[in-house]
Design an enzyme around this catalytic site. Structure first.
Site, short mmCIF file in Angstrom:
data_model
loop_
_atom_site.label_atom_id
_atom_site.label_comp_id
_atom_site.label_asym_id
_atom_site.label_seq_id
_atom_site.Cartn_x
_atom_site.Cartn_y
_atom_site.Cartn_z
N ARG A 562 0.83 -1.21 0.00
CA ARG A 562 0.00 0.00 0.00
C ARG A 562 0.86 1.26 0.00
NH1 ARG A 562 -5.44 -1.19 -0.81
NH2 ARG A 562 -5.66 1.01 -0.28
N VAL A 563 0.40 2.24 -0.72
CA VAL A 563 1.10 3.53 -0.71
C VAL A 563 0.25 4.58 -0.01
CG1 VAL A 563 2.46 3.07 -2.78
CG2 VAL A 563 0.18 4.07 -3.01
N ASP A 564 -0.90 4.14 0.55
CA ASP A 564 -1.76 5.10 1.26
C ASP A 564 -1.68 4.84 2.76
OD1 ASP A 564 -3.03 2.68 1.36
OD2 ASP A 564 -4.85 3.32 0.33
N ASP A 565 -2.65 5.31 3.50
CA ASP A 565 -2.59 5.18 4.96
C ASP A 565 -3.21 3.89 5.45
OD1 ASP A 565 -1.47 7.71 5.06
OD2 ASP A 565 -3.46 8.61 4.91
#
Ligand code: WT7
Length: 694
Positions: A562-565
């Site tokens: 994942r590159v998000d939170d």
């Protein structure tokens, strides 16, 4: 209209994997001939396997793949025609707009068609002569405890419950919350809802009462279906108590649920010991069994909702991912068939719980739509010991085994003897899902569990995608341990840079999808705007997955996470904001910042920095309280590995927490903190470091 650019691109990157024989055979292993070792980077399928496989070669794949993107309507409508449609879709096969710049995002497949997924999964298979085939094997928590249902029997059970639900007033479009463990009643309940056009929302039975409240308040069910308790390993979990609390606490916008259908799971807890609210609670065994075993199907539009499944995002509020009927039906069935090379004699076991999307698409719908025999297991993989999975494989002669990297890593740690004392001879295809699988775990799964005979389908997909997106097709092409390989039919992955420009060839960036596929989510329940903002605004023109990805020189895709939170703990998605909001709800916690750390078994773990209310001391007791607050508000699986007391958090002058720095501290990369010049007060860094082992 399909993009031919993409095909040109596929062709150019296909020089290698798709042109068989062009791959250098140096270091390659032929599946089934020699165990793979660390140096080998290509694992070739065994020729015998490939000969019998549904997709037998890279060329065959390319042929089907090309057709699927040049003529998606034709490609998918052919598969859709295998199913029963009360009324066929009329005009176009689908309409779509994925580009927010051109107006609202709208995805529709087989619009105007009328069908029913329960009819297609059960009645259709019974009518086709599979009535006496086992649909469902159930293995209980205790060895020796088991059960089974044929397709005919499963249909009868589903019909009775469907009749009951209709009788108590559940109508097409109404929501039903299902909070059940892996008993046969879980898929039965899902199918019964689908039969009458009700929208199920299964809540994983490891979620806490607070999480259940949140979901009940969001989808406003008419009925909640649960059981009194369940045994997991040597623990008994009183699920009904959790539901009782949730029902008492759900007040927002809910005319309190007035019916709680409760299955008596006798081996865990007796009726007499179960807390009861007269007039609201009913025993499944008493009220359902009096209904007829036939039940008329509610024919629904292809675009009528089938289910809502909540998943974590970048805010504290979970997203209600909505899937509809027609496209999801076709997609879950066809992806299942091809990604596992499904054959009618297979015995299929997916270890996922129906509370997650994997359980929806690949325990229940996908396999049953194919008339497959499935196995579900109530307990945990290390009970009574770490050999239980292989004991079950031998007992039922499982041929396809689909699980998560976290389970593979945890069993790998226990030693090979737990595996090798069982035969596992029946196995022919293995699968993994949920997070990137590290090559070491891949090789262990391949060599030890599969005896170097079984291809591994490392399936990349998401709650939102409804079904597999990037996955090997067993036997079709050589594998690389740790790579999800190539896109499924009809799926056009693109890798984009920060600015949203598509990058070609060997590269890494953000993983997006161009054009829609039948299983795509259609909206977020009650919040179409959030749907557009989350998935379609970050890179206009594309669906954004939230994952990073690279493509190697041979065109293989490697998901990097994942590159998000969102943190991926044992394949479970947890939003940092959710954990932070749980921590902050503790009266002594002033502020919290959560980051991911690497975890040997779980893949990622949760590391929480907390600042306390002025004057409150940090101690062991408070640490425990904070962890149990997270358990209570989300569920045990979201418990932080570490609570790091932070007198101050590193913030920029505008007050933004610099998580990049927190990540470095959490992973003990203390020599490599990076640029701290943007901090309002750089002295918080040495202070935090000094408290590392507090
Ligand atoms: C996220 C989706 C979809 C089934 C279970 C999880 C990660 C999933 C893989 C894989 C690398 C994977 C991604 C994705 N993920 N499968 N084979 N390789 N990463 O569903 O809870 O919606 O999570 O799981 O990060 O975005 P989910």
């Amino acid at each position: 209209v399909a993009s031919h650019d993409h095909l040109r691109h596929m062709d150019s990157m296909a020089q290698l994997p798709f042109g068989a024989g062009k791959i250098s055979h140096h270091n390659a292993v032929i599946l089934g001939e020699a165990p793979a070792s660390e140096e080998n980077d290509l694992v070739f399928p065994n020729a015998e396997f490939s000969k019998k496989a549904l997709v037998s070669s890279p060329e065959k794949y390319m042929e089907m793949y090309k057709r699927s993107v040049v003529d998606p309507a034709g490609f998918w409508s052919e598969f859709a025609s295998e199913f029963y449609w009360k009324k066929k879709w009329v005009r176009e096969v689908f309409s779509e707009n994925l580009d927010v710049r051109k107006g609202n995002v709208k995805i529709e497949w087989f619009k105007g068609g009328k069908t029913n997924i329960c009819h297609n999964a059960l009645d259709r298979n019974v009518e086709a002569g599979s009535g006496d085939k086992v649909a469902l094997y159930w293995e209980g928590n205790e060895p020796g405890q088991d059960g089974k249902l044929t397709y005919k029997e499963l249909l009868k059970n589903v019909c009775q419950l469907a009749n009951y639900l209709r009788h108590v007033g559940v109508r097409k479009g109404d929501a039903v919350v299902i909070y059940l463990p892996m008993l046969m009643q879980l898929p039965i309940a899902m199918l019964a809802c689908a039969r009458i056009g009700a929208v199920h929302s299964v809540v994983f039975a490891g979620f806490s009462s607070d999480s259940l409240v949140q979901r009940i308040e969001d989808c406003k069910p008419k009925v909640v279906i649960t059981c009194n308790a369940v045994c997991r390993g040597s623990k008994v979990i009183h699920l009904k108590d959790i539901v009782d609390n949730a029902l008492a606490d759900s007040t927002k916008n809910v005319d309190s649920v007035d019916l709680c259908l409760t299955y008596e799971n006798k081996s865990a807890l007796s009726r007499e010991e179960t807390k009861w609210t007269k007039g609201r609670d009913f025993w499944w065994q008493d009220v359902v069994s009096v209904f007829p075993t036939e039940c008329q199907v509610e024919w629904v539009d292809a675009e009528d909702p089938l289910f809502i499944l909540y998943t974590s995002g970048s805010t504290a509020k979970p997203k209600g991912v909505l899937h509809t009927t027609g496209g999801y039906m076709v997609y879950s069935a066809i992806t299942f068939r091809y990604a596992f090379d499904y054959k009618p004699l297979d015995i299929y076991w997916c270890t996922a719980d129906c509370g997650w999307i994997t359980g929806h698409s690949y325990v229940a719908y996908g396999p049953l739509l194919n008339g497959a025999t499935i196995l579900i297991y109530e307990g945990v993989p290390n009970y009574p010991d770490a050999g239980r999975s292989w004991d079950i494989v031998d007992k039922y002669k499982v041929t396809i085994f689909y699980t998560a990297p976290t389970l593979i890593r945890s069993l790998m740690r226990e030693g090979d003897q737990y595996v090798t004392r069982y035969s596992r001879k029946s196995l022919r295809v293995l699968g993994t899902v949920g997070e990137p699988i590290n090559p070491t775990a891949w090789r262990w799964f391949f060599n030890v569990v599969g005896n170097a005979q079984c291809p591994i389908s490392d399936t990349w997909w998401q709650t939102e995608t409804g079904g597999f997106m990037i996955t090997p097709l067993p036997g079709a092409w050589p594998q690389k341990p740790g790579s999800a390989t190539f896109p499924f039919f009809g799926v056009q992955p693109v890798i984009v840079d920060e600015k949203g420009n598509e990058i070609i060839g060997e590269c890494s960036g953000y993983l997006c999808i161009k054009t829609s596929w039948p299983g795509a989510l259609r909206t977020l329940h009650g919040d179409h705007e959030r749907y557009e903002t989350t998935y379609f605004k970050p890179f206009p023109g594309y669906y954004f997955s939230g994952d990073g990805c690279s493509r190697d020189k041979d065109g293989y895709y490697w998901i990097t996470g994942r590159v998000d939170d969102v943190i991926n703990v044992s394949g479970h998605r947890i939003g940092t904001a959710e954990v932070e909001s749980a921590l902050i709800s503790h009266p002594k916690c002033a502020e919290a910042a959560v980051v991911a750390i690497e975890h040997e078994v779980k893949g990622q773990g949760i590391y929480a920095f907390v600042t306390l209310v002025k004057g409150v001391p940090f101690n062991e007791e408070l640490r425990k309280e904070l962890i149990s607050t997270v358990r209570n508000q989300i569920g045990s699986f979201a418990a932080p590995e570490k609570i790091h007391w932070a007198p101050e958090l590193p913030k920029t002058r505008s007050g933004k927490i610099m998580r990049r720095i927190l990540r470095k501290i959490a992973s003990k990369q203390l020599d490599d903190i990076g640029d701290t010049s943007a901090l309002a007060d750089p002295s918080v860094i040495p202070q935090l470091i000094a408290l590392c082992d507090h």
